[in-house]
Design an enzyme around this catalytic site. Sequence first.
Site, PDB file in Angstrom:
ATOM      1  N   LYS A  46       0.806  -1.228   0.000  1.00  0.00           N
ATOM      2  CA  LYS A  46       0.000   0.000   0.000  1.00  0.00           C
ATOM      3  C   LYS A  46       0.840   1.279   0.000  1.00  0.00           C
ATOM      4  O   LYS A  46       0.432   2.306  -0.524  1.00  0.00           O
ATOM      5  CB  LYS A  46      -0.952  -0.009   1.194  1.00  0.00           C
ATOM      6  CG  LYS A  46      -2.105  -0.977   0.990  1.00  0.00           C
ATOM      7  CD  LYS A  46      -3.211  -0.748   1.989  1.00  0.00           C
ATOM      8  CE  LYS A  46      -4.432  -1.579   1.651  1.00  0.00           C
ATOM      9  NZ  LYS A  46      -4.240  -3.007   1.960  1.00  0.00           N
ATOM     10  N   GLU A  92      -9.912   7.165   3.927  1.00  0.00           N
ATOM     11  CA  GLU A  92     -10.811   6.292   4.662  1.00  0.00           C
ATOM     12  C   GLU A  92     -10.088   4.966   4.844  1.00  0.00           C
ATOM     13  O   GLU A  92      -9.199   4.622   4.076  1.00  0.00           O
ATOM     14  CB  GLU A  92     -12.132   6.092   3.922  1.00  0.00           C
ATOM     15  CG  GLU A  92     -12.159   4.910   2.964  1.00  0.00           C
ATOM     16  CD  GLU A  92     -11.262   5.069   1.755  1.00  0.00           C
ATOM     17  OE1 GLU A  92     -11.061   6.212   1.305  1.00  0.00           O
ATOM     18  OE2 GLU A  92     -10.751   4.042   1.256  1.00  0.00           O
ATOM     19  N   SER A 139       1.674  -9.879  -1.116  1.00  0.00           N
ATOM     20  CA  SER A 139       1.260  -8.487  -0.896  1.00  0.00           C
ATOM     21  C   SER A 139       1.603  -7.929   0.484  1.00  0.00           C
ATOM     22  O   SER A 139       1.816  -6.724   0.619  1.00  0.00           O
ATOM     23  CB  SER A 139      -0.234  -8.340  -1.167  1.00  0.00           C
ATOM     24  OG  SER A 139      -0.992  -9.202  -0.344  1.00  0.00           O
TER      25      SER A 139
END
Length: 393
Positions: free
Chosen positions: A89, A111, A377
């Site tokens: 991310k 968010e 990931s």
Amino acid sequence: MKYNINNKGYYGDFGGAYIPEMLYPNVEELRQNYLKIMAEPSFKEEFDQLLKDYVGRPSPLYLAKRLSAKYNTKIYLKREDLNHTGAHKINNTIGQILVAQRLGKKRIIAETGAGQHGVATATVCALMGMECIVYMGEIDIARQAPNVARMKMLGAKVVPALSGSRTLKDATNEAIRDWINNPVNTHYIIGSVVGPHPYPDMVARFQSVVSEEIQWQLKEKEGKTTPDYIVACVGGGSNAAGAFYHYLENTDVKLIAVEAAGKGIHSGESAATSVLGKEGIIHGSKTLLMQTDDGQITEPYSISAGLDYPGVGPMHAHLYKTGRAEFISITDNEAMTAGLELSQLEGVIPAIETAHSLAIFDHKKFKEDDIVVINLSGRGDKDLQNYIDYFDL
Ligand SMILES: *Cc1c(COP(=O)(O)O)cnc(C)c1O
């Protein structure tokens, strides 16, 4: 470009920008500027430098020998789990904060559901000395206390969303409301390849560093830039988009997207959006989403908070509809078992999201000389309590 975005912001039938009129100026400003900004040499230089020195890129491409032996094929792991903050991310939040700075923004909103994107956003705001407000459902704040503490430690303000089911979609509504009220000084960092155009394309481009690296790393190790398969788990779809990006138009490379089947695809508790989803509009883009016959969004379920999303990004809706990517759904139990297996075969504890993609070997046979790249990931530290409870460790 058959599989990538067209100049109208669509992947085939999916994408676009379905937004309230009051949001139009914000989204339009971004649309008109993102490609220009990303093409500036000074932008590229700063982005690349931060990916290298702050995130720790390139992430290794690791040949998993014991896992390969077990499934009788050649498996490489792309180690996004080794990035700063523990997942892919951060690639996106670094990119977006640099865009926000160049647009003259002073304030960042985001968010978050499980808190992973919130932490990645709070991290880059601390790095750049920018104000950070993270909207989070009241229920999620209670469920994800360690990530809330991280965000606060990093200097972010965590604002509870008190309406509706008090989870991710309500936090998203609060963030949108904030952006409408603060159009001039605020940038909204979206955490996956979802939302109105240009977000899915912008996020995919920031994550595309993953497949860019896979190309030269495979060349070094195997003498060619292309694997036979690339595998990634899909929540909204950003780590998959990054791992697929430079291979989208090369159909010799087969793409496998792994979704969360929760307690079973047809159990009523799942997040297998491609199988169960129908065309609809969610968070500003036309895509596949899980909904009732009269169009109400269905609450998704997965043991992994990062795959627990009722929609999927428009790129993946298109890859599903065209058959360019194969979609496989993995249950909670299968994912947990695969997570434990990777830990004990390779000494790598994966995030539960990632563990879904490691569970495909019981669903699909590969040839001995196939090269299979799995996008790892994220790391499993955040999920340790979950693993402990599940396996009674
Ligand atoms: C957030 C997250 C995901 C799911 O998000 P995508 O946008 O689909 O990549 C997957 N794995 C990890 C480790 C995550 O933190």
